[in-house]
Scaffold this active site. Structure first.
Site: not given
Ligand SMILES: *Cc1c(COP(=O)(O)O)cnc(C)c1O
Length: 384
Positions: A51, A148, A276, A324
């Site tokens: 991701k 979640r 800045y 930036m």
């Molecule tokens: C991002 C994520 C992972 C991976 O987590 P890491 O700590 O990077 O290994 C695994 N499962 C879910 C549901 C996630 O959102």
């Protein structure tokens, strides 16, 4: 070198004139995957999490390497990330880890994308999209303490029965996610026990769910009980340690280096303010170098006055606020530093190293945020 040519599969595509780039070592990713494989042992599937542009490393290139190395599954956060993989010829199974809306079901069925199910909201869309006999692959997400997405574990059994009796759904997996693995053993044990209890009622109800998973990177490395029959590592695949004690348990190679070049240097007398907000005032005669990287590249303002970079094998401190597009460093102690010198913001130079984990800690952040924040403006150069 004054320009960077970024190659794509069909030749040179883009020339970058600004000397700021990230180098991605795809061999390091293969190495880390092998280390994880060896660590977990035989018979356990691996879903590598790609991701957020593969944690800033480039989703498509990284996923291709992982697919060629034989990973069993790829995990993404969104339907769009999954579609991007399919559109680039990735055929490995892909699970969307987030909860989606009904409008996303059609494309998932069409592109063979596995969705996460944790509520009743998608059933109408699934029935509509699978009327013609096609199927949606799904994993049920159970909440054992993350708060979640996910159905609470106490209520999950009825939901599992409902999903498993839906004609249009192939119920392929079931999973949960830890909220404090590696830090709160008591709570993590509670989570895994709640999940195990649910899995045994699934079995008692004669429902077969092939893939059962819980382990993120921390649990993959340090909690064998949570491996079940699939692990779900992200961070460790990119060669970063989620916990400072892990280098003793598993050896990983960081796959990403962030680099730039000095574009300007000037002698600076004492008493001059830098950047800045005038948060840094020179204390003595020194030299201040300007680097062409800033928060629009993902090199955040949190690094102002805190981070070091490497120049000619020496550490140099960021002085004043990161802006930036530009960042200043004090190079008064590096007399040979000159315009054009390579600067390492994350990575190795000589015998020095700046690791994303340490850089993050200096700025009250985490390695995850540092690498996935590296923006699109920074070209990725792939090394094999
Ligand atoms: C991002 C994520 C992972 C991976 O987590 P890491 O700590 O990077 O290994 C695994 N499962 C879910 C549901 C996630 O959102």
């Amino acid at each position: 070198m004054s320009e960077l040519a970024v190659k794509t599969r069909n030749g040179v595509a883009r020339i970058h004139h600004r000397p700021t780039w990230a180098e991605i070592d795809l061999k390091a990713i293969e190495f880390n995957l092998r280390q994880v494989r060896r660590h977990i042992g035989k018979g356990i599937n691996i879903m590598t999490v790609v991701k957020a542009n593969a944690y800033g490393h480039g989703t498509v290139e990284v996923s291709r390497v992982l697919q060629d190395s034989g990973v069993d599954y790829l995990g993404v956060a969104t339907t769009d990330e999954a579609v991007r993989l399919r559109d680039h010829g990735i055929t490995a199974p892909v699970l969307v880890l987030g909860s989606v809306l009904p409008a996303e079901v059609g494309i998932a069925v069409e592109k063979d994308i596995t969705l996460t199910l944790c509520g009743d909201g998608l059933f109408d869309a699934i029935r509509k999209e699978t009327k013609d006999g096609r199927k949606l692959k799904a994993h049920i997400k159970v909440d054992t303490g993350m708060g979640r997405v996910g159905i609470w574990h106490e209520e999950a059994m009825d939901y599992i029965k409902k999903v498993s009796s839906e004609k249009g759904i192939i119920l392929e997996g079931i999973y949960t996610h830890f909220s404090n693995a590696g830090r709160d053993d008591f709570f993590t044990t509670y989570q895994i026990e709640a999940f195990e209890k649910l899995l045994s009622s699934v079995e008692k109800n004669w429902i077969k769910i092939p893939l059962r998973h819980a382990a993120n990177s921390i649990a993959t490395v340090d909690l064998h009980r949570a491996h079940l029959n699939l692990v779900r590592p992200g961070l460790v695949i990119y060669g970063m340690y989620p916990k400072y004690t892990f280098p003793k348990i598993i050896k990983l190679k960081p796959a990403l280096e962030l680099k730039t070049r000095i574009v300007f240097i000037k002698d600076t007398p004492p008493g001059r303010s830098i950047s800045y907000g005038r948060t840094h005032i020179t204390q003595k005669h020194t030299r201040i170098a300007t680097l062409p990287i800033g928060y629009a590249d993902g090199y955040g303002r949190k690094f102002s006055n805190k981070a070091d970079v490497l120049i000619r094998g020496h550490r140099a401190r960021v002085v004043g606020k990161v802006t930036m597009d530009q960042t200043m460093v004090d190079v008064g102690h590096i007399p040979l530093a000159k315009v054009g010198d390579e600067v390492v913001l994350i990575g190795k130079q000589g015998s020095e190293e700046i690791r994303a984990e340490k850089l993050a800690r200096a700025a009250d952040s985490i390695a995850y945020e540092v690498v996935c924040g590296i923006s699109n403006r920074v070209p990725r150069i792939y090394k094999r």
